[in-house]
Design an enzyme around this catalytic site. Structure first.
Site, PDB file in Angstrom:
ATOM      1  N   HIS A  85     -17.737   9.030   9.954  1.00  0.00           N
ATOM      2  CA  HIS A  85     -19.008   9.277  10.637  1.00  0.00           C
ATOM      3  C   HIS A  85     -18.875   8.899  12.104  1.00  0.00           C
ATOM      4  O   HIS A  85     -18.451   7.789  12.421  1.00  0.00           O
ATOM      5  CB  HIS A  85     -20.136   8.436  10.029  1.00  0.00           C
ATOM      6  CG  HIS A  85     -20.587   8.925   8.696  1.00  0.00           C
ATOM      7  ND1 HIS A  85     -21.740   8.479   8.107  1.00  0.00           N
ATOM      8  CD2 HIS A  85     -20.044   9.824   7.851  1.00  0.00           C
ATOM      9  CE1 HIS A  85     -21.895   9.093   6.931  1.00  0.00           C
ATOM     10  NE2 HIS A  85     -20.878   9.901   6.756  1.00  0.00           N
ATOM     11  N   TYR A 213     -31.240   4.967   9.630  1.00  0.00           N
ATOM     12  CA  TYR A 213     -31.930   3.674   9.576  1.00  0.00           C
ATOM     13  C   TYR A 213     -33.362   3.933  10.037  1.00  0.00           C
ATOM     14  O   TYR A 213     -33.569   4.313  11.192  1.00  0.00           O
ATOM     15  CB  TYR A 213     -31.277   2.665  10.524  1.00  0.00           C
ATOM     16  CG  TYR A 213     -29.931   2.137  10.068  1.00  0.00           C
ATOM     17  CD1 TYR A 213     -28.762   2.874  10.231  1.00  0.00           C
ATOM     18  CD2 TYR A 213     -29.823   0.867   9.480  1.00  0.00           C
ATOM     19  CE1 TYR A 213     -27.533   2.373   9.818  1.00  0.00           C
ATOM     20  CE2 TYR A 213     -28.592   0.359   9.076  1.00  0.00           C
ATOM     21  CZ  TYR A 213     -27.449   1.120   9.244  1.00  0.00           C
ATOM     22  OH  TYR A 213     -26.239   0.613   8.841  1.00  0.00           O
ATOM     23  N   PRO A 306     -27.305  -7.122   5.279  1.00  0.00           N
ATOM     24  CA  PRO A 306     -26.511  -5.892   5.261  1.00  0.00           C
ATOM     25  C   PRO A 306     -26.862  -4.879   6.343  1.00  0.00           C
ATOM     26  O   PRO A 306     -26.164  -3.869   6.480  1.00  0.00           O
ATOM     27  CB  PRO A 306     -26.799  -5.310   3.867  1.00  0.00           C
ATOM     28  CG  PRO A 306     -28.122  -5.874   3.489  1.00  0.00           C
ATOM     29  CD  PRO A 306     -28.196  -7.232   4.126  1.00  0.00           C
ATOM     30  N   LYS A 310     -21.727  -5.242   8.171  1.00  0.00           N
ATOM     31  CA  LYS A 310     -20.597  -6.044   8.650  1.00  0.00           C
ATOM     32  C   LYS A 310     -19.835  -6.812   7.567  1.00  0.00           C
ATOM     33  O   LYS A 310     -18.698  -7.245   7.782  1.00  0.00           O
ATOM     34  CB  LYS A 310     -21.094  -7.063   9.691  1.00  0.00           C
ATOM     35  CG  LYS A 310     -21.454  -6.444  11.020  1.00  0.00           C
ATOM     36  CD  LYS A 310     -20.219  -6.187  11.850  1.00  0.00           C
ATOM     37  CE  LYS A 310     -20.388  -5.070  12.846  1.00  0.00           C
ATOM     38  NZ  LYS A 310     -19.987  -3.746  12.373  1.00  0.00           N
ATOM     39  N   TYR A 398     -21.408  -1.917  16.144  1.00  0.00           N
ATOM     40  CA  TYR A 398     -21.408  -1.266  14.835  1.00  0.00           C
ATOM     41  C   TYR A 398     -20.001  -0.792  14.459  1.00  0.00           C
ATOM     42  O   TYR A 398     -19.564  -0.961  13.319  1.00  0.00           O
ATOM     43  CB  TYR A 398     -22.395  -0.088  14.828  1.00  0.00           C
ATOM     44  CG  TYR A 398     -22.818   0.325  13.441  1.00  0.00           C
ATOM     45  CD1 TYR A 398     -24.067  -0.019  12.930  1.00  0.00           C
ATOM     46  CD2 TYR A 398     -21.959   1.061  12.621  1.00  0.00           C
ATOM     47  CE1 TYR A 398     -24.449   0.353  11.655  1.00  0.00           C
ATOM     48  CE2 TYR A 398     -22.330   1.441  11.341  1.00  0.00           C
ATOM     49  CZ  TYR A 398     -23.577   1.089  10.867  1.00  0.00           C
ATOM     50  OH  TYR A 398     -23.943   1.454   9.604  1.00  0.00           O
TER      51      TYR A 398
END
Ligand code: PHB
Length: 404
Positions: A85, A213, A306, A310, A398
């Site tokens: 991704h 998200y 979560p 990570k 990220y």
């Protein structure tokens, strides 16, 4: 003979260089890296092989973790089945905003279930005929404050004892290694959150090519996936909620509402719910991550909520540093890297803690929040998705901060 001595003499004795407690990603990956460097280990796990291979956990690998797995010869199936991704979407107030990791950082992430990685690691270990024991019980670590650490356990009705040079505590947050450190040695830093995630694995195609998200006044939602036909979906729930309070219809309804777009065009594809469970939200760090000849790695030493994806990556980074340190010790006798193991890990761990806490607080509905807090939260999301600098901050964290 005192009872303890009698038990000790009855134990089946083994000897290895590194005794590893726990066959999750940390313990298994460590055993693999050590084997490649010619260092022997024995891995102990109190659950069954079937359990560790099927428990659904995290699913996002940073670029650096993927690179480590490839370099260790473990990337074949991940390369075929993992989903690369190049970004994620942040959705709020009915609109989606893409954060383009590749454009902002030159790096991407790979969606590959933790249990798939665990299967690959177990297969690699067994193919090499190296020791890996499931279903052991009564694991206890001792002697790590001196020169002769040992691990006792029971297997098939017999007591065993492994004499080793070092012990790696890779047995998770609820494991026995961290609590075996004498009182007063560890400082524990902890934060709990007034919410949790209700997660499902559903037989349905992902709603979108990348993770979404979603911030919503009803609470956070996350749309993730495991394959082109399997979705992994979460909704924010109460910290004490159990699965009984969340029948499938309620989960689908909340997912649809929290991810709806203003144009009404977006739907989360629904399908049979294959698994359902609650993911608790906690930030936790134990310092230092070592005591004498015992070294903690992964969830045994630290937990992140979560939201920043990570957890598994921190475990892999710990194990990478621990391997470097053990290799240096066996090749040159130098203890420098082992002595510095905790400090080296913690610099990265605390940055991941900060990022995970930030993502979590920005995206969830906090029961105590005032109208001011809610406005501030929306302003933060608006700023994040409108500023290239802010998006790069998210992207850089990220995809993973650099591994030394
Ligand atoms: C998952 O796919 O399980 C997942 C993805 C991203 C997260 C957390 C979990 O932040």
């Amino acid at each position: 003979m005192p009872a303890d001595d009698a038990a000790a003499s009855a134990a089946v004795r083994h000897r290895t260089q590194v005794g590893i407690v726990g066959a999750g990603p940390a313990g298994l990956f460590l055993s693999h890296l050590l084997a490649r460097a010619g260092i022997d280990s024995i891995v102990l796990e109190d659950r069954s092989r079937d359990y560790v291979e099927s428990r659904i956990r995290a699913g996002v690998l940073e670029q650096g973790s993927v690179d480590l797995l490839n370099a260790a010869g473990l990337g074949a199936r991940m390369g075929r089945e993992g989903l690369a991704h190049a970004g994620i979407e942040i959705r709020f107030e009915g609109r989606g905003h893409r954060i383009d990791f590749l454009a902002l950082t030159g790096k991407a992430i790979t969606v590959y279930g933790q249990h798939e990685l665990v299967k690959d690691l177990i297969a690699a270990r067994l193919a090499e005929g190296r020791p890996l024991h499931f279903d052991v019980s009564d694991v206890a670590v001792a002697g790590f404050d001196g020169d002769s650490p040992s691990i006792r356990y029971r297997e098939d009705g017999e007591t065993h004892e492994i004499a080793c040079d070092f012990i790696a505590g890779c047995d998770g947050f609820h494991g026995i290694c961290r609590p075996s450190v004498p009182a007063g040695v560890l400082a524990l830093y902890e934060r709990s959150y007034p919410f949790a995630w209700m997660g499902i694995l559903a037989e349905a195609p992902p709603a979108s090519k990348e993770l979404i998200y979603a911030h919503h006044e009803r609470g956070f939602a996350l749309l993730s996936m495991r394959s082109p036909t399997l979705s992994r979906l979460y909704v924010q729930c109460g910290p004490e909620d159990d699965v009984a309070a969340w029948p499938d219809e309620r989960i689908w309804d909340e997912l649809q509402r929290r991810t709806a777009t203003s144009d009404g065009a977006f739907r989360v594809p629904q399908g049979a719910v294959l698994q359902k469970g609650v993911t608790p939200m906690r930030s936790f760090v134990a310092e230092p991550m070592q005591c004498g000849r015992l070294f903690l790695a992964g969830d045994a030493a630290h937990i992140v909520p979560p939201t920043g994806a990570k957890g598994m990556n921190l475990a892999m980074a710990d194990v990478h540093y621990l391997t470097q340190a053990l290799v240096a010790r066996y090749r040159s006798g130098s203890m420098d890297l082992l002595d510095g193991y905790s400090a080296r890990c913690l610099r990265r761990v605390w940055k991941a803690q900060r990022f995970s806490w930030w993502m979590t607080t920005m995206l969830h509905r906090h029961p105590e929040d005032s109208p001011f807090d809610r406005r501030r939260q929306l302003a933060e999301l608006d700023y994040l998705t409108g500023s290239e600098a802010a998006m790069r901050v998210l992207a850089e964290n990220y995809v993973g901060l650099p591994l030394e």
